[in-house]
Design an enzyme around this catalytic site. Structure first.
Site, PDB file in Angstrom:
ATOM      1  N   SER A 146       1.133  -1.308   0.126  1.00 20.24           N
ATOM      2  CA  SER A 146       0.080  -0.462  -0.340  1.00 20.24           C
ATOM      3  C   SER A 146       0.572   1.725   0.241  1.00 20.24           C
ATOM      4  CB  SER A 146      -0.923  -0.106   1.563  1.00 20.24           C
ATOM      5  OG  SER A 146      -1.626   0.940   1.704  1.00 20.24           O
ATOM      6  N   TYR A 159      -2.349  -1.420  10.532  1.00 20.12           N
ATOM      7  CA  TYR A 159      -1.619  -1.929   8.866  1.00 20.12           C
ATOM      8  C   TYR A 159      -0.676  -1.142   8.141  1.00 20.12           C
ATOM      9  CZ  TYR A 159      -3.917  -1.510   4.338  1.00 20.12           C
ATOM     10  OH  TYR A 159      -3.976  -1.505   2.726  1.00 20.12           O
TER      11      TYR A 159
HETATM   12  N1  LIG Z   1      -8.757  -1.321  -1.645  1.00 18.31           N
HETATM   13  C1  LIG Z   1      -7.949   0.220  -0.835  1.00 18.31           C
HETATM   14  O1  LIG Z   1      -7.360   1.626  -0.779  1.00 18.31           O
HETATM   15  C2  LIG Z   1      -6.192  -0.600  -0.815  1.00 18.31           C
HETATM   16  C3  LIG Z   1      -4.971   0.872  -1.088  1.00 18.31           C
HETATM   17  C4  LIG Z   1      -4.061   0.326  -0.673  1.00 18.31           C
HETATM   18  C5  LIG Z   1      -3.260  -0.732  -0.683  1.00 18.31           C
HETATM   19  N2  LIG Z   1      -4.757  -2.385  -0.747  1.00 18.31           N
HETATM   20  C6  LIG Z   1      -5.092  -3.312  -0.224  1.00 18.31           C
HETATM   21  O2  LIG Z   1      -5.181  -4.675  -1.278  1.00 18.31           O
HETATM   22  C7  LIG Z   1      -5.186  -6.135  -1.023  1.00 18.31           C
HETATM   23  C8  LIG Z   1      -6.313  -6.893  -1.381  1.00 18.31           C
HETATM   24  O3  LIG Z   1      -8.091  -5.332  -1.190  1.00 18.31           O
HETATM   25  P1  LIG Z   1      -9.217  -4.864  -1.503  1.00 18.31           P
HETATM   26  O4  LIG Z   1      -9.029  -3.045  -1.675  1.00 18.31           O
HETATM   27  O5  LIG Z   1      -9.281  -5.254  -2.771  1.00 18.31           O
HETATM   28  O6  LIG Z   1     -10.304  -5.481   0.032  1.00 18.31           O
HETATM   29  P2  LIG Z   1     -11.044  -6.063  -0.411  1.00 18.31           P
HETATM   30  O7  LIG Z   1     -12.167  -5.469  -1.467  1.00 18.31           O
HETATM   31  O8  LIG Z   1     -11.527  -6.217   0.860  1.00 18.31           O
HETATM   32  O9  LIG Z   1     -10.897  -7.642  -0.862  1.00 18.31           O
HETATM   33  C9  LIG Z   1      -9.619  -8.305   0.004  1.00 18.31           C
HETATM   34  C10 LIG Z   1      -9.515  -9.882  -0.167  1.00 18.31           C
HETATM   35  O10 LIG Z   1      -8.838 -10.566   0.827  1.00 18.31           O
HETATM   36  C11 LIG Z   1      -9.988 -11.783   1.350  1.00 18.31           C
HETATM   37  N3  LIG Z   1      -9.570 -11.791   2.284  1.00 18.31           N
HETATM   38  C12 LIG Z   1      -9.824 -10.528   3.371  1.00 18.31           C
HETATM   39  N4  LIG Z   1      -9.939 -11.896   4.544  1.00 18.31           N
HETATM   40  C13 LIG Z   1      -8.605 -13.221   4.483  1.00 18.31           C
HETATM   41  C14 LIG Z   1      -8.610 -13.734   4.600  1.00 18.31           C
HETATM   42  N5  LIG Z   1      -8.391 -14.512   6.127  1.00 18.31           N
HETATM   43  N6  LIG Z   1      -7.928 -15.216   4.399  1.00 18.31           N
HETATM   44  C15 LIG Z   1      -8.490 -15.172   2.975  1.00 18.31           C
HETATM   45  N7  LIG Z   1      -8.445 -14.089   2.325  1.00 18.31           N
HETATM   46  C16 LIG Z   1      -8.917 -13.330   3.004  1.00 18.31           C
HETATM   47  C17 LIG Z   1     -10.856 -11.372   0.588  1.00 18.31           C
HETATM   48  O11 LIG Z   1     -12.104 -12.396   0.729  1.00 18.31           O
HETATM   49  P3  LIG Z   1     -12.899 -13.394   1.363  1.00 18.31           P
HETATM   50  O12 LIG Z   1     -13.491 -12.304   2.458  1.00 18.31           O
HETATM   51  O13 LIG Z   1     -14.006 -13.608   0.633  1.00 18.31           O
HETATM   52  O14 LIG Z   1     -12.199 -13.674   2.842  1.00 18.31           O
HETATM   53  C18 LIG Z   1     -10.954 -10.507  -0.289  1.00 18.31           C
HETATM   54  O15 LIG Z   1     -11.499 -11.499  -1.494  1.00 18.31           O
HETATM   55  C19 LIG Z   1      -5.092  -5.962   0.581  1.00 18.31           C
HETATM   56  O16 LIG Z   1      -3.865  -6.296   1.002  1.00 18.31           O
HETATM   57  C20 LIG Z   1      -4.769  -4.280   1.087  1.00 18.31           C
HETATM   58  O17 LIG Z   1      -4.578  -4.018   2.137  1.00 18.31           O
HETATM   59  C21 LIG Z   1      -5.749  -1.514  -0.572  1.00 18.31           C
END
Ligand SMILES: NC(=O)c1ccc[n+]([C@@H]2O[C@H](COP(=O)([O-])OP(=O)(O)OC[C@H]3O[C@@H](n4cnc5c(N)ncnc54)[C@H](OP(=O)(O)O)[C@@H]3O)[C@@H](O)[C@H]2O)c1
Length: 266
Positions: A146, A159
């Site tokens: 991130s 985080y």
């Molecule tokens: N969105 C942002 O603004 C942002 C910015 C910087 C970095 N990121 C990073 O991007 C990555 C993806 O996040 P996203 O934005 O796509 O969020 P998201 O829409 O909440 O997706 C998160 C994914 O992680 C999975 N997950 C959560 N807990 C889990 C567990 N215990 N075991 C296996 N899978 C799990 C969820 O699936 P299930 O709930 O089905 O398990 C989902 O597929 C993360 O690492 C996040 O920190 C996001």
């Protein structure tokens, strides 16, 4: 005869592929011809993504339900993959979540769970698949950190720290893999449209009002392209790139005050 795609004959494991950035990352690899293994906890969503991508890109897509926040969740997933006779050439460590708020009074299970998923499972899976990649001199690891990885994050401390770990670990591995043919990239998105904000509870912070979020498809495309070129670190968005470049030159106290302010309620 069909044109050969760069991923033909290879398999990409994408964690957190049931929604958000993970779905788009999976799509990028499928487009390049990689077979997919899609892991997360939500079975129905995983199956839907797998069916859609398999049909659209004529690749094999295997959904596997896995809770990577459980201790040993990575080894369990790897065991399941092996038992199905599958291998992993590219590991996309994308699953993760955040939690907004002061450390004091925060939910301990949520904070530790973040370390277990964002850090521990990522290291566990990488440790399992890394030797095979080096032996084959191909494939690699795409870690999702991130823009938060570049500085401490008061009011979202664990985080930010977890993502700093991911960035540091990824850069070190990139160097260890230099010249081997194995790629390592660390994707550092800024605010991105997904379910992240809702789960993290960051919707009411000043930061969340500070600008538009990038689409998850754009973030994923930038990440995949950079991984194919073995770019070490990819920060998405010009403003995020500027900020992450400036941070090391600013007094640490200023950075801490700035982030504290941005993570405060609007
Ligand atoms: N969105 C942002 O603004 C942002 C910015 C910087 C970095 N990121 C990073 O991007 C990555 C993806 O996040 P996203 O934005 O796509 O969020 P998201 O829409 O909440 O997706 C998160 C994914 O992680 C999975 N997950 C959560 N807990 C889990 C567990 N215990 N075991 C296996 N899978 C799990 C969820 O699936 P299930 O709930 O089905 O398990 C989902 O597929 C993360 O690492 C996040 O920190 C996001």
């Amino acid at each position: 005869m069909a044109r050969k795609r760069k991923g033909d004959g290879q398999t990409a494991l994408v964690t957190g592929a049931s929604m958000g950035i993970g779905v788009d990352l999976a799509e990028c690899f499928a487009k390049d011809g990689y077979d997919l293994i899609l892991a997360a906890r939500s079975e129905a969503a995983l199956k839907e993504v797998a069916a859609k991508l398999a049909d659209k890109y004529k690749v094999k897509a295997t959904p596997i339900v896995a809770d990577l926040g459980m201790i040993g969740g990575g080894a369990k997933l790897a065991g399941e993959i092996k038992s199905r006779g599958l291998g992993v050439d590219v590991l996309v460590n994308n699953a993760g979540y955040g939690m907004a708020g002061a450390f004091n009074g925060s939910d301990e299970a949520g904070q530790l769970g973040m370390i277990d998923l964002n850090v521990r499972a990522l290291v566990e899976l990488t440790h399992i698949y890394w030797p095979g990649m080096l032996a084959k001199k191909r494939g690699g690891v795409l870690n999702v950190a991130s823009a938060a990885a570049f500085q401490p994050g008061p009011l979202m401390a664990i985080y930010y720290a977890s993502k700093a770990f991911v960035l540091s670990f990824s850069e070190a591995l990139w160097k260890e893999a230099e010249g081997t043919g194995v790629h390592v990239s660390c994707l550092c998105p800024g605010a991105t449209t997904s379910n992240f904000r809702e789960r993290a509870g960051t919707g009411k912070t000043r930061l969340s009002r500070a600008g538009a979020a990038m689409s998850s498809a754009t973030v994923a495309r930038l990440g995949c392209r950079a991984f194919q070129r073995n770019r070490r670190v990819i920060v998405t968005g010009a403003r995020n790139r500027l900020l992450t470049t400036l941070v090391p030159f600013l007094p640490r106290r200023t950075v801490l005050s700035l982030v504290h302010n941005l993570q405060s309620p609007a």
